[in-house]
Design an enzyme around this catalytic site. Structure first.
Site, PDB file in Angstrom:
ATOM      1  N   LYS A  29      33.947  10.730 -59.841  1.00 38.05           N
ATOM      2  CA  LYS A  29      33.974  11.237 -61.019  1.00 38.05           C
ATOM      3  C   LYS A  29      34.153  12.870 -60.842  1.00 38.05           C
ATOM      4  O   LYS A  29      34.630  13.346 -61.830  1.00 38.05           O
ATOM      5  CB  LYS A  29      33.079  10.791 -62.156  1.00 38.05           C
ATOM      6  N   ARG A 124      20.551   7.256 -72.448  1.00 38.53           N
ATOM      7  CA  ARG A 124      22.041   7.294 -72.407  1.00 38.53           C
ATOM      8  C   ARG A 124      22.375   5.801 -72.806  1.00 38.53           C
ATOM      9  O   ARG A 124      21.955   5.405 -73.631  1.00 38.53           O
ATOM     10  CB  ARG A 124      22.645   8.112 -71.258  1.00 38.53           C
TER      11      ARG A 124
HETATM   12  C1  LIG Z   1      27.572   9.803 -62.492  1.00 40.21           C
HETATM   13  C2  LIG Z   1      26.993   8.320 -62.806  1.00 40.21           C
HETATM   14  C3  LIG Z   1      26.596   8.062 -61.331  1.00 40.21           C
HETATM   15  C4  LIG Z   1      26.363   8.997 -60.232  1.00 40.21           C
HETATM   16  O1  LIG Z   1      25.536   9.775 -60.510  1.00 40.21           O
HETATM   17  P1  LIG Z   1      25.140  11.072 -59.252  1.00 40.21           P
HETATM   18  O2  LIG Z   1      24.045  11.979 -59.938  1.00 40.21           O
HETATM   19  O3  LIG Z   1      26.351  11.957 -58.994  1.00 40.21           O
HETATM   20  O4  LIG Z   1      24.790  10.295 -58.056  1.00 40.21           O
HETATM   21  C5  LIG Z   1      26.241   6.740 -61.520  1.00 40.21           C
HETATM   22  N1  LIG Z   1      26.156   5.814 -62.466  1.00 40.21           N
HETATM   23  C6  LIG Z   1      26.568   6.216 -63.500  1.00 40.21           C
HETATM   24  C7  LIG Z   1      26.774   5.306 -64.832  1.00 40.21           C
HETATM   25  C8  LIG Z   1      27.036   7.572 -63.800  1.00 40.21           C
HETATM   26  O5  LIG Z   1      27.483   7.881 -64.757  1.00 40.21           O
END
Ligand SMILES: *Cc1c(COP(=O)(O)O)cnc(C)c1O
Length: 355
Positions: A29, A124
């Site tokens: 992402k 969240r």
């Molecule tokens: C962004 C995200 C991740 C990855 O997080 P990082 O800190 O970039 O490793 C994993 N799970 C969810 C649900 C996320 O939104």
């Protein structure tokens, strides 16, 4: 973009995960779902690709990325038809949304895998953990839905640091669900902030999936404020062009209100300074997330399209038309990869390899 460094990081993280019986979902992402990078991740051993945007997943598929794909943002009702058509595992936290997913899945004669999210403290997404068991049992009973597993996300919103206790809360939920007759095969416990649990041996063995973005893309862990010594940080460099160089005061003259982004800028009075403007702004980067690679250059402030640097201490004589390079933190990489104004190119040695 440095493919060697990205491959190195993905391989190291995949190995670390696999040695601990953890499935790795490599998260793209922060890279705007770049298909070439997704392929590097899969080649390096990632078991799946996770992205928060269905548009990114569709673009990756159109560009030959095989997947499997996980949608790591709980979906909007309005995008469900595209999601069910294109995604292997969907993160969910609402029974109502799941019923919509079920409708489309049954139309497509598909059993849709879902990862039910549990909030164990970061506030969240996810069902609040004391209420999780009943909701997950109900979710598993919906037709055309397969409960792939349960998961949690920490660090991203509340800044809660993942530890053994938080992980055990998730594992207890899985056990309680199991006692009521629904098997939970996957417990998806971590992101970058949880890597240190593997490193220091405190990760409960029941956790068997990680979803990792930042550590692979940047070699850092912003939640814990650290850099991984076994990963590379030279994955991305942003180049920008200088459009003005002038000597100016260090403090603005006139009454000070808010800047274009609604912030109140602060200026330290250092007298007259040599300033350079680069053609880059908040539209392309987060100005507090760019680090000049050259000594003696300081980022002062940015508006939407101009970023002002103090280059007084820089050994090189910086002129209009010159290039200034930056390393990127997560916030700046996210915007740079998303900005259509920032050209994405592989570095020289990578390009030579292609030829
Ligand atoms: C962004 C995200 C991740 C990855 O997080 P990082 O800190 O970039 O490793 C994993 N799970 C969810 C649900 C996320 O939104």
């Amino acid at each position: 973009m440095n493919s060697d460094a990205l491959y190195h990081n993905a391989k190291k993280i995949a190995t670390l995960c696999h040695e601990n019986n953890i499935r790795l979902v490599a998260v793209t992402k922060v890279l705007c779902g770049n298909p070439e990078i997704a392929n590097i991740y899969l080649e390096a051993g990632a078991d799946a690709i996770g992205d928060s945007r269905i548009q990114n997943i569709i673009r990756m598929k159109e560009n030959g990325v095989k997947g499997p794909f996980m949608l790591i943002r709980i979906p909007m009702i309005s995008e469900i038809p595209y999601v069910v058509e294109n995604v292997d595992v969907i993160l969910v936290s609402e029974i109502g949304t799941l019923k919509e997913i079920s409708k489309y899945a049954s139309k497509m004669r598909k059993k849709q895998k879902v990862l039910y999210m549990v909030d164990v403290g970061d506030l969240r997404e996810g069902v609040w953990y004391p209420k999780a068991v009943d909701e997950i049992i109900e979710a598993a009973s919906i037709s055309s839905i397969e409960l792939y597993g349960i998961g949690t996300n920490l660090g991203c919103y509340g800044g809660v640091i993942p530890d053994e206790d938080r992980m055990n809360v998730l594992i207890e939920v899985a056990k309680a669900v199991g006692k009521k007759g629904v098997r939970v095969n996957v417990i998806s416990g971590g992101n970058t902030a949880a890597i240190q649990l593997i490193e220091n041996g405190t990760l409960p063995s029941a956790i068997n999936e990680y979803r990792i973005g930042e550590a692979i893309a940047l070699g850092t862990d912003i939640t814990n404020g650290k850099t991984f010594s076994f990963l590379r940080q030279d994955t991305f460099v942003l180049e920008s062009e200088v459009v003005e160089v002038k000597v100016k005061p260090s403090v603005p003259q006139g009454k000070i209100g808010k800047d274009s982004m609604g912030r109140t800028p602060h200026f330290e009075d250092k007298g007259m300074r040599l300033k350079a403007i680069v053609a880059l702004g908040e539209q392309d980067i987060a100005s507090d997330g760019v680090i000049p690679t050259e000594k003696g250059i300081e980022v002062l402030h940015a508006s939407s399209d101009h970023m002002v640097l103090d280059v007084t201490e820089c050994k090189r004589e910086i002129k209009v038309g010159d290039t200034v390079k930056f390393n990127l933190k997560y916030s700046a990489l996210l915007r740079a990869m998303t900005s259509t104004y920032v050209e994405k190119i592989w570095n020289e040695s990578d390009r030579q390899k292609e030829n």
